[in-house]
Design a protein around this motif. Structure first.
Motif, PDB file in Angstrom:
ATOM      1  N   HIS A 229     123.700  -6.131  -7.464  1.00  0.00           N
ATOM      2  CA  HIS A 229     124.880  -5.319  -6.740  1.00  0.00           C
ATOM      3  C   HIS A 229     125.035  -4.196  -7.580  1.00  0.00           C
ATOM      4  O   HIS A 229     125.223  -4.496  -8.989  1.00  0.00           O
ATOM      5  N   PRO A 230     125.112  -3.007  -7.161  1.00  0.00           N
ATOM      6  CA  PRO A 230     125.596  -1.857  -8.334  1.00  0.00           C
ATOM      7  C   PRO A 230     126.650  -1.881  -8.817  1.00  0.00           C
ATOM      8  O   PRO A 230     126.596  -1.516 -10.249  1.00  0.00           O
ATOM      9  N   GLU A 486     125.230   3.345   2.545  1.00  0.00           N
ATOM     10  CA  GLU A 486     125.232   2.125   1.948  1.00  0.00           C
ATOM     11  C   GLU A 486     124.334   0.979   2.605  1.00  0.00           C
ATOM     12  O   GLU A 486     124.648   0.049   3.463  1.00  0.00           O
ATOM     13  N   ALA A 491     121.094   0.950  -2.788  1.00  0.00           N
ATOM     14  CA  ALA A 491     121.568   0.370  -3.779  1.00  0.00           C
ATOM     15  C   ALA A 491     120.662  -0.223  -4.752  1.00  0.00           C
ATOM     16  O   ALA A 491     120.887  -0.182  -6.002  1.00  0.00           O
TER      17      ALA A 491
END
Length: 503
Positions: A229-230, A486, A491
């Motif tokens: 996850h970023p 998103e 991502a």
């Protein structure tokens, strides 16, 4: 014999005893005769100087990076079909691999002059390549990326893409063997190879091959011991945990990778602000999706968002003037928005210290615009009219700042661009592919914000398509067609780019 100085002209012209105009990247003579221009340097110019053990620092090394490319395969005037490919001449097969490596270093590596001036992009690749064999996995990965990008840029997909895909299959198989049978010490380059495999998939991305970089982003963060996850990647880059050898040469301390050099203020780092923004955005998204958001929670989230916006403003105000953009030109108004070719949006033309610095500014601008959109959504128009007007004005300034940075990112000769502004001719001297990678994420975010002028959003999507066609980064065109921000693809692409800024 009297020495008259270093001989001029490219290698093919000197061998054929022809006059050379020394135009880069390919001289006119070579283009007209369908030869590959062999460059203007000599072997001494790219010789590697080894480390001197009697001194405390390494001797200076001149980069081997070079813009080596075949001529662009032109389309026939009436039919639009691609002209028949003419095979290159006078470049021995044994030199092709070396030239591909040098092309990669030119296109995808932004080498800083020093850690006190900038941090660059993929800056550790070239020093590492100097320690390895040309048949190493890392060298193959670099060649694969360069060949794939050139295939798009030069309208030669069938010839070059197939060669890059063969290298891709070899690397994936070799990497699987390494992970199963070799020790961790012997696999120190594996994270870099996985990152370049992801970059390769971003480059060749199209409608039928989209999102393939996700698996490499997942594999990379797994190798580094992170969550996919970023936010997790940003937090790791911020505190330096679990990054091992990828952190070599990084000296920016608490400010993290997304910072201006020598930033010594007491404000929050841009990285920490982005982490806070992503966490607020997640909470807004989850509560809105599940229908759980109530008035009290909305007021609380709005208060947090407004406080964060003030912190972003303080970060902006704290930046050293050295790293702020400077105005060097002006683009005039066109009669209709349809005439706004890429690079010609009316307004300022800005220049920056380097493309890494410009990339940081655009990340800040996109983040703050995203936050402003969130604030407007949470407030539901119930804010003071004066405050609302101020926010709109601030958003307009941020958008114009991004628009003013686009020519700098997309051309390698900004002053040449200024000389042809009145003619509005298509951008020439295309910038490095790395510059397109750095700018495409902010452009994608801003082009999908409803509060931004539709004409601006349309123009930014046109710029993304241009990046794919002229800089050889297919993911930019995929972003241009997407109406959401998103997504897993976005991502993963951000994750690969962030780690590229780290090494």
């Amino acid at each position: 014999m009297v020495y008259l100085g270093r001989s001029k002209g490219c290698k093919p012209c000197k061998q054929r005893r022809k006059k050379c105009d020394e135009i880069r990247p390919s001289c006119t003579t070579c283009v007209n005769t369908r030869r590959t221009c062999g460059g203007y340097g000599n072997k001494k110019a790219i010789a590697i100087q080894e480390y001197d053990s009697r001194k405390e620092v390494a001797l200076p090394i001149r980069s081997a990076a070079r813009d080596f490319s075949l001529p662009i395969r032109e389309r026939r005037p009436r039919t639009g079909t691609l002209a028949k490919i003419a095979l290159s001449k006078e470049v021995p097969l044994r030199d092709v691999d070396d030239l591909n490596l040098r092309s990669f270093l030119h296109e995808f590596c932004i080498t800083p002059t020093g850690p006190a001036t900038s941090y660059g992009f993929l800056r550790e690749i070239e020093p590492r390549l100097r320690q390895l064999d040309e048949q190493s996995n890392l060298a193959k990965a670099c060649k694969m990326v360069a060949i794939a990008s050139q295939g798009t840029k030069l309208n030669r997909p069938a010839v070059l893409t197939s060669k890059a895909e063969k290298l891709n299959h070899e690397l994936v198989a070799s990497l699987a063997i390494d992970l199963q049978h070799h020790s961790a010490a012997s696999r120190q380059d594996d994270p870099l190879v996985v990152m370049l495999l992801g970059l390769y998939e971003m480059i060749i991305a199209n409608n039928s091959r989209n999102g393939f970089h996700n698996v490499h982003a997942s594999g990379l963060v797994a190798l580094l011991g992170l969550k996919n996850h970023p936010i997790s990647v940003l937090e790791a880059l911020h505190d330096g945990k679990s990054l091992g050898s990828l952190r070599k040469g990084f000296t920016n301390g608490e400010q993290g990778v997304l910072a201006m050099p020598n930033h010594k203020t007491l404000t929050e780092s841009l990285q920490s602000l982005l982490i806070a923004l992503l966490r607020i955005g997640e909470r807004v998204k989850v509560t809105s999706t599940e229908g759980l958001i109530d008035c009290d929670e909305k007021v609380w989230l709005l208060r947090e968002a407004l406080e964060l916006d003030q912190e972003f403003a303080q970060w902006d105000e704290s930046q050293d003037r050295t790293y702020r953009p400077n105005i060097i030109g002006q683009v005039g108004q066109a009669s209709t928005t349809s005439e706004y070719n890429v690079g010609y949006w009316p307004g300022r033309v800005d220049i920056y210290f380097d493309r890494y610095i410009s990339g940081i500014w655009n990340i800040y601008r996109a983040a703050r615009l995203y936050l402003s959109e969130m604030i407007s959504s949470l407030s539901n128009g119930n804010r003071n009219s004066t405050t609302e007007l101020k926010q709109v004005q601030e958003m307009d300034v941020l958008v114009q700042d991004v628009l003013s940075s686009i020519p700098y990112h997309l051309t390698d000769n900004l002053y040449g661009f200024l000389n042809q502004i009145d003619n509005r001719t298509p951008l020439a001297s295309v910038g490095k592919a790395a510059s397109g990678v750095l700018v495409m994420h902010p452009l994608h975010v801003i082009s999908n914000l409803p509060a931004v002028d539709p004409a601006v959003r349309s123009y930014l999507k046109k710029c993304l398509v241009w990046i794919e066609e002229n800089m050889g980064v297919g993911q930019a065109s995929i972003f241009a067609k997407s109406s959401t921000i998103e997504t897993e693809d976005f991502a993963s692409s951000c994750t690969l780019t962030l780690i590229g800024m780290m090494v």
